[in-house]
Design a protein around this motif. Structure first.
Motif, PDB file in Angstrom:
ATOM      1  N   THR A 231      11.969   6.122  -7.687  1.00 44.12           N
ATOM      2  CA  THR A 231      11.302   6.330  -6.405  1.00 44.12           C
ATOM      3  C   THR A 231      10.573   5.054  -5.987  1.00 44.12           C
ATOM      4  N   GLN A 232      10.271   4.966  -4.685  1.00 41.20           N
ATOM      5  CA  GLN A 232       9.542   3.799  -4.192  1.00 41.20           C
ATOM      6  C   GLN A 232       8.127   3.755  -4.755  1.00 41.20           C
ATOM      7  N   GLU A 233       7.533   4.917  -4.967  1.00 39.89           N
ATOM      8  CA  GLU A 233       6.185   4.945  -5.521  1.00 39.89           C
ATOM      9  C   GLU A 233       6.174   4.381  -6.945  1.00 39.89           C
ATOM     10  N   TYR A 234       7.230   4.664  -7.693  1.00 46.93           N
ATOM     11  CA  TYR A 234       7.358   4.125  -9.048  1.00 46.93           C
ATOM     12  C   TYR A 234       7.462   2.599  -8.974  1.00 46.93           C
ATOM     13  N   ALA A 235       8.290   2.110  -8.050  1.00 39.01           N
ATOM     14  CA  ALA A 235       8.474   0.664  -7.897  1.00 39.01           C
ATOM     15  C   ALA A 235       7.185  -0.012  -7.443  1.00 39.01           C
ATOM     16  N   TRP A 268      11.790  -3.275  -4.380  1.00 44.08           N
ATOM     17  CA  TRP A 268      10.746  -4.198  -3.925  1.00 44.08           C
ATOM     18  C   TRP A 268      11.143  -4.848  -2.596  1.00 44.08           C
ATOM     19  N   ILE A 269      12.399  -5.231  -2.472  1.00 40.64           N
ATOM     20  CA  ILE A 269      12.866  -5.829  -1.219  1.00 40.64           C
ATOM     21  C   ILE A 269      12.722  -4.833  -0.078  1.00 40.64           C
ATOM     22  N   LYS A 270      13.121  -3.596  -0.317  1.00 40.21           N
ATOM     23  CA  LYS A 270      13.038  -2.557   0.715  1.00 40.21           C
ATOM     24  C   LYS A 270      11.585  -2.298   1.126  1.00 40.21           C
ATOM     25  N   ILE A 271      10.706  -2.182   0.128  1.00 40.40           N
ATOM     26  CA  ILE A 271       9.300  -1.901   0.410  1.00 40.40           C
ATOM     27  C   ILE A 271       8.667  -3.023   1.222  1.00 40.40           C
ATOM     28  N   LYS A 275       7.409  -2.709   4.981  1.00 41.35           N
ATOM     29  CA  LYS A 275       5.943  -2.725   5.077  1.00 41.35           C
ATOM     30  C   LYS A 275       5.396  -3.986   4.397  1.00 41.35           C
ATOM     31  N   PRO A 276       5.395  -5.128   5.115  1.00 44.04           N
ATOM     32  CA  PRO A 276       4.920  -6.380   4.532  1.00 44.04           C
ATOM     33  C   PRO A 276       3.488  -6.309   4.007  1.00 44.04           C
ATOM     34  N   PHE A 277       2.653  -5.433   4.608  1.00 43.88           N
ATOM     35  CA  PHE A 277       1.252  -5.336   4.181  1.00 43.88           C
ATOM     36  C   PHE A 277       1.143  -4.816   2.752  1.00 43.88           C
ATOM     37  N   GLU A 278       2.240  -4.288   2.224  1.00 42.04           N
ATOM     38  CA  GLU A 278       2.245  -3.780   0.854  1.00 42.04           C
ATOM     39  C   GLU A 278       1.865  -4.869  -0.142  1.00 42.04           C
ATOM     40  N   ILE A 279       2.257  -6.119   0.125  1.00 42.96           N
ATOM     41  CA  ILE A 279       1.945  -7.183  -0.814  1.00 42.96           C
ATOM     42  C   ILE A 279       0.442  -7.444  -0.849  1.00 42.96           C
ATOM     43  N   HIS A 280      -0.224  -7.255   0.281  1.00 47.22           N
ATOM     44  CA  HIS A 280      -1.685  -7.388   0.319  1.00 47.22           C
ATOM     45  C   HIS A 280      -2.334  -6.300  -0.543  1.00 47.22           C
TER      46      HIS A 280
END
Length: 349
Positions: A231-235, A268-271, A275-280
């Motif tokens: 899942t994306q949450e796991y990633a 990670w690429i998809k996330i 949603k670029p703010f995810e890296i913040h």
């Protein structure tokens, strides 16, 4: 969108995505450097280390060996000179106060002894995030040579890490096998035997990664970690543990073993694309993970202070009890009834 107009998290996300698409996790890069492998990015004037996304950005993508940075105005204040044509790196600057002209009871502007307006600070709520351009010490003339840190033996470094691990009190079982993971169901970590690792620093780098997941428990930093593999949450959680492991490896001077990321690269690429703010957010959470775990590094120091105080007439210092933590390698593995969930609710490599 012009590069200079992009928000910092967008620029960082794009750089990370580009490297992930090439098959290389960008946090591998710092450990390919030699002289600055363990130097955290810091301000050349204040000596304060950068944190969160700023630290991640400067550490991952700086082309320089010197870890020190300063704004143009900061360099000027020290009599230094930024080289003509030097290209800076844009970081986030969080402005917590704004200065306003001071006025008297009649509403007239207050002047100082030189006839200049007096300004007073006011707290900004919420704080204002602006962009600041910083230049590396290698781009600034007049910056004194960086002070060489005293050499620490590999034994001392690993002893420090082992002490930190013991002070956490985490339940860790060593079992022959090919997987290392943290189980949120049992709140325990499983590691291969130490003899299965090629080197001791790789063992501790892996263990720090799992301790990163361990901090997410509801009784600690309380992140959302009850997620199934794939899942994306796991990633998202794996992204946080990996960045935190890199930060900790730098802080403790043992390096970082990126391991294999094939299972997470696409996610990670998809996330980061969506949603670029995810890296913040990931950098912020990783900083919290590092800060949390580093408190256990200071327990030994606090204990020594308490010991000295107890032999004098001074008030005793209250510190966490670190003597009663059992040897980690001797802790029994905990068994659980819901074994069918154990295979998916794990975080590891």
């Amino acid at each position: 969108m012009a590069a200079e107009n992009k928000k910092m998290h967008e620029a960082v996300a794009e750089k990370i995505i580009a490297q992930l698409k090439e098959g290389t996790a960008p946090w591998q890069l710092p450990w390919e450097k030699s002289t600055a492998a363990f130097d955290k990015p810091q301000n050349a004037v204040t000596d304060k280390a950068y944190r969160g996304l700023n630290a991640l950005y400067l550490q991952l993508f700086s082309p320089f060996e010197d870890p020190r940075w300063a704004t143009f105005k900061q360099a000027q204040s020290k009599g230094w000179q930024v080289q003509k044509g030097a290209k800076g790196m844009a970081i986030n600057f969080v402005k917590t106060h704004q200065f306003y002209p001071k006025k008297d009871e009649q509403g007239k502007q207050v002047l100082d002894e030189n006839g200049k307006p007096v300004k007073v600070p006011r707290t900004l709520n919420p704080p204002m995030i602006t962009k600041a351009w910083v230049f590396n010490a290698e781009q600034i003339k007049g910056v004194p040579p960086i002070a060489k840190s005293s050499e620490i033996s590999q034994w001392e470094k690993l002893n420090r890490v082992e002490s930190l691990v013991k002070n956490t009190g985490a339940s860790i079982a060593h079992v022959q096998g090919n997987s290392a993971y943290y189980s949120p169901l049992g709140d325990n970590i499983r590691m291969p035997e130490k003899t299965q690792f090629k080197s001791s620093d790789r063992y501790y780098a892996t263990l720090l990664h799992e301790l990163g997941h361990w901090t997410g428990h509801k009784n600690r930093l309380d992140r959302s970690i009850m997620n199934s593999f794939g899942t994306q949450e796991y990633a998202r959680e794996e992204l946080r543990a990996e960045i935190a492991s890199m930060m900790l490896g730098s802080e403790l001077q043992i390096g970082h073993d990126p391991g294999q990321h094939l299972a997470y690269v696409d996610s990670w690429i998809k996330i980061l694309t969506e949603k670029p703010f995810e890296i913040h957010q990931a950098a912020s959470d990783s900083q919290k993970i590092m800060d949390y775990l580093m408190t256990f590094d200071r327990k030994k120091e606090l204990k020594q202070v308490a010991s000295k105080s107890s032999t004098s007439d001074a008030e005793p210092v209250e510190v966490p009890d670190v003597e009663r933590i059992p040897e980690l390698s001797h802790q029994p593995e905990v068994k659980y009834q819901k074994q069918e969930m154990e295979t998916t609710l794990k975080f590891g490599r």
